[in-house]
Design an enzyme around this catalytic site. Structure first.
Site, PDB file in Angstrom:
ATOM      1  N   SER A 177       1.119  -1.237  -0.149  1.00  0.00           N
ATOM      2  CA  SER A 177       0.076   0.056   0.061  1.00  0.00           C
ATOM      3  C   SER A 177       1.065   1.218   0.132  1.00  0.00           C
ATOM      4  O   SER A 177       2.145   1.065   0.446  1.00  0.00           O
ATOM      5  CB  SER A 177      -0.874  -0.089   1.246  1.00  0.00           C
ATOM      6  N   TYR A 221      -2.339  -1.278  10.444  1.00  0.00           N
ATOM      7  CA  TYR A 221      -2.347  -1.339   8.943  1.00  0.00           C
ATOM      8  C   TYR A 221      -1.137  -0.731   8.237  1.00  0.00           C
ATOM      9  O   TYR A 221      -0.432  -1.480   7.627  1.00  0.00           O
ATOM     10  CB  TYR A 221      -3.381  -0.688   8.520  1.00  0.00           C
TER      11      TYR A 221
HETATM   12  P1  NAP Z   1     -11.376  -6.184  -0.054  1.00  0.00           P
HETATM   13  O1  NAP Z   1     -12.373  -5.962  -1.505  1.00  0.00           O
HETATM   14  O2  NAP Z   1     -12.044  -6.114   1.303  1.00  0.00           O
HETATM   15  O3  NAP Z   1     -10.992  -7.823  -0.359  1.00  0.00           O
HETATM   16  C1  NAP Z   1     -10.182  -8.340   0.721  1.00  0.00           C
HETATM   17  C2  NAP Z   1      -9.906  -9.716   0.589  1.00  0.00           C
HETATM   18  O4  NAP Z   1      -8.919 -10.421   1.391  1.00  0.00           O
HETATM   19  C3  NAP Z   1     -11.335 -10.508   0.360  1.00  0.00           C
HETATM   20  O5  NAP Z   1     -11.119 -11.476  -0.707  1.00  0.00           O
HETATM   21  C4  NAP Z   1     -11.007 -11.448   1.817  1.00  0.00           C
HETATM   22  O6  NAP Z   1     -11.701 -12.754   1.575  1.00  0.00           O
HETATM   23  C5  NAP Z   1      -9.577 -11.420   1.990  1.00  0.00           C
HETATM   24  N1  NAP Z   1      -9.239 -11.750   3.451  1.00  0.00           N
HETATM   25  C6  NAP Z   1      -9.535 -11.172   4.354  1.00  0.00           C
HETATM   26  N2  NAP Z   1      -9.093 -11.775   5.437  1.00  0.00           N
HETATM   27  C7  NAP Z   1      -8.579 -12.954   5.025  1.00  0.00           C
HETATM   28  C8  NAP Z   1      -7.953 -14.089   5.505  1.00  0.00           C
HETATM   29  N3  NAP Z   1      -7.736 -14.303   6.944  1.00  0.00           N
HETATM   30  N4  NAP Z   1      -7.542 -15.198   4.857  1.00  0.00           N
HETATM   31  C9  NAP Z   1      -7.724 -15.132   3.635  1.00  0.00           C
HETATM   32  N5  NAP Z   1      -8.189 -13.990   2.927  1.00  0.00           N
HETATM   33  C10 NAP Z   1      -8.815 -13.090   3.773  1.00  0.00           C
HETATM   34  O7  NAP Z   1     -10.160  -5.523  -0.134  1.00  0.00           O
HETATM   35  P2  NAP Z   1      -9.071  -4.885  -1.202  1.00  0.00           P
HETATM   36  O8  NAP Z   1      -9.195  -3.427  -1.356  1.00  0.00           O
HETATM   37  O9  NAP Z   1      -9.133  -5.593  -2.506  1.00  0.00           O
HETATM   38  O10 NAP Z   1      -7.624  -5.253  -0.652  1.00  0.00           O
HETATM   39  C11 NAP Z   1      -7.004  -6.321  -1.177  1.00  0.00           C
HETATM   40  C12 NAP Z   1      -5.380  -5.860  -0.666  1.00  0.00           C
HETATM   41  O11 NAP Z   1      -5.102  -4.754  -1.308  1.00  0.00           O
HETATM   42  C13 NAP Z   1      -5.144  -5.628   0.962  1.00  0.00           C
HETATM   43  O12 NAP Z   1      -3.891  -6.290   1.026  1.00  0.00           O
HETATM   44  C14 NAP Z   1      -5.247  -4.284   0.928  1.00  0.00           C
HETATM   45  O13 NAP Z   1      -4.452  -3.703   1.992  1.00  0.00           O
HETATM   46  C15 NAP Z   1      -4.531  -3.607  -0.311  1.00  0.00           C
HETATM   47  N6  NAP Z   1      -4.908  -2.360  -0.551  1.00  0.00           N
HETATM   48  C16 NAP Z   1      -6.155  -1.709  -0.907  1.00  0.00           C
HETATM   49  C17 NAP Z   1      -6.223  -0.433  -1.263  1.00  0.00           C
HETATM   50  C18 NAP Z   1      -7.314  -0.055  -1.750  1.00  0.00           C
HETATM   51  O14 NAP Z   1      -7.732   1.283  -1.886  1.00  0.00           O
HETATM   52  N7  NAP Z   1      -8.583  -0.602  -1.912  1.00  0.00           N
HETATM   53  C19 NAP Z   1      -5.097   0.399  -1.311  1.00  0.00           C
HETATM   54  C20 NAP Z   1      -3.769  -0.059  -0.879  1.00  0.00           C
HETATM   55  C21 NAP Z   1      -3.712  -1.634  -0.650  1.00  0.00           C
HETATM   56  P3  NAP Z   1     -13.064 -13.032   2.412  1.00  0.00           P
HETATM   57  O15 NAP Z   1     -14.183 -12.153   1.987  1.00  0.00           O
HETATM   58  O16 NAP Z   1     -13.322 -14.354   1.678  1.00  0.00           O
HETATM   59  O17 NAP Z   1     -12.837 -13.501   3.602  1.00  0.00           O
END
Ligand code: NAP
Length: 265
Positions: free
Chosen positions: A150, A163
């Site tokens: 991130s 985080y």
């Molecule tokens: P999201 O839509 O909330 O998706 C999160 C994913 O992580 C879901 O598929 C969830 O699966 C999975 N997950 C959560 N707990 C888990 C566990 N214990 N074991 C296995 N899987 C788990 O979030 P996103 O925005 O796509 O985020 C994905 C990544 O990108 C994260 O690492 C986040 O920190 C990073 N990121 C996101 C942003 C942003 O702006 N969106 C920015 C910077 C970095 P289930 O629903 O099946 O539990």
């Protein structure tokens, strides 16, 4: 088709960024392991979408914070697809609180999923890559690991210390294993997204005022889409980036450019 005949495990691909990566990898010819923890139906929907587009995929439940779950997921991937070539350690959560109110449970939960989960996935990936390549003299990478970080691996984030600490940890974790694994012809890189429109930050993009405030932080003046990150992931997983390891690719519309200084500071 940049990933034909390769198998990719993408953790947390039932939603958001991971889902977009799974679909993009499927379009590029990869066999995809769609990992989920709680959202089974959403994971099965991603599998369906990949198959409908002519790709192949399976959904596998695993909590990335649990070693036994990770081992089983890798076993399943090998049993179905024969080998593993790409691992995207993408799963991540937020569990926010002001510093003095943050509980040990909130701290440990985020560190466990966001950082320890990446350790467990990457370690297992490296072991598989090496075992699969035994006896070969590779000219290209024998395996690729992509860590989802991130912009908060660099930008401090008050109210989100668990985080930000987890992503700061991912930065040095990624670089250290990239250094260690490069002689084995394993490439390790990270993607650091800025603000990407997914369920993790719904409170931001579902409010007009919050979106307006957000634009002040993004010189490119739009929120990112999961597909923006997926395109970067395809490139980092493909041989087009074969000489690149230990790098972090910021996919952030310029968020890292100190936008506060764009008007003379
Ligand atoms: P999201 O839509 O909330 O998706 C999160 C994913 O992580 C879901 O598929 C969830 O699966 C999975 N997950 C959560 N707990 C888990 C566990 N214990 N074991 C296995 N899987 C788990 O979030 P996103 O925005 O796509 O985020 C994905 C990544 O990108 C994260 O690492 C986040 O920190 C990073 N990121 C996101 C942003 C942003 O702006 N969106 C920015 C910077 C970095 P289930 O629903 O099946 O539990």
């Amino acid at each position: 088709m940049k990933l034909t005949n390769q198998t990719a495990i993408i953790t947390g691909s039932s939603s958001g960024i991971g889902k977009a990566i799974a679909i993009a990898f499927g379009q590029e010819g990869a066999n995809v392991v769609v990992n989920y923890n709680s959202s089974r139906d959403k994971a099965l929907e991603v599998v369906k979408q990949i198959k409908a587009a002519g790709g192949d995929a399976i959904a596998v439940k695993a909590n990335v914070g649990k070693e036994a779950d990770i081992l089983k997921m890798f076993e399943k991937a090998v049993a179905v697809f024969g080998q593993i070539d790409i691992v995207v350690a993408n799963s991540g959560i937020q569990n926010d609180a002001t510093f003095m109110e943050m509980t040990l449970e909130q701290w440990e939960n985020v560190i466990n999923i966001n950082l320890t989960g990446q350790f467990l996935c990457a370690r297992e990936a490296a072991k598989h890559f090496v075992a699969q390549a035994k006896g070969q003299t590779p000219v290209r990478a024998i395996g690729k690991i992509i860590c989802m970080s991130s912009v908060h691996d660099m930008i401090p984030w008050a109210g989100h210390v668990n985080y930000a600490a987890s992503k700061g940890g991912v930065l040095m974790f990624m670089k250290s294993i990239a250094q260690e694994l490069a002689p084995l012809k394993i490439r390790v890189n990270a993607i650091s997204p800025g603000a990407i429109q997914t369920p993790i930050n719904k409170s931001v993009w579902s409010s007009e005022q919050n979106m307006k405030d957000l634009m002040n932080l993004i010189p490119y003046r739009r929120i990112g889409q999961p597909e923006d990150v997926a395109k970067a992931a395809v490139w980092l997983a493909s041989d087009d980036s074969d000489y690149i390891t230990g790098e972090t690719l910021y996919v952030d519309g310029g968020m890292m450019l100190y936008p506060e200084f764009s008007d003379n500071g």
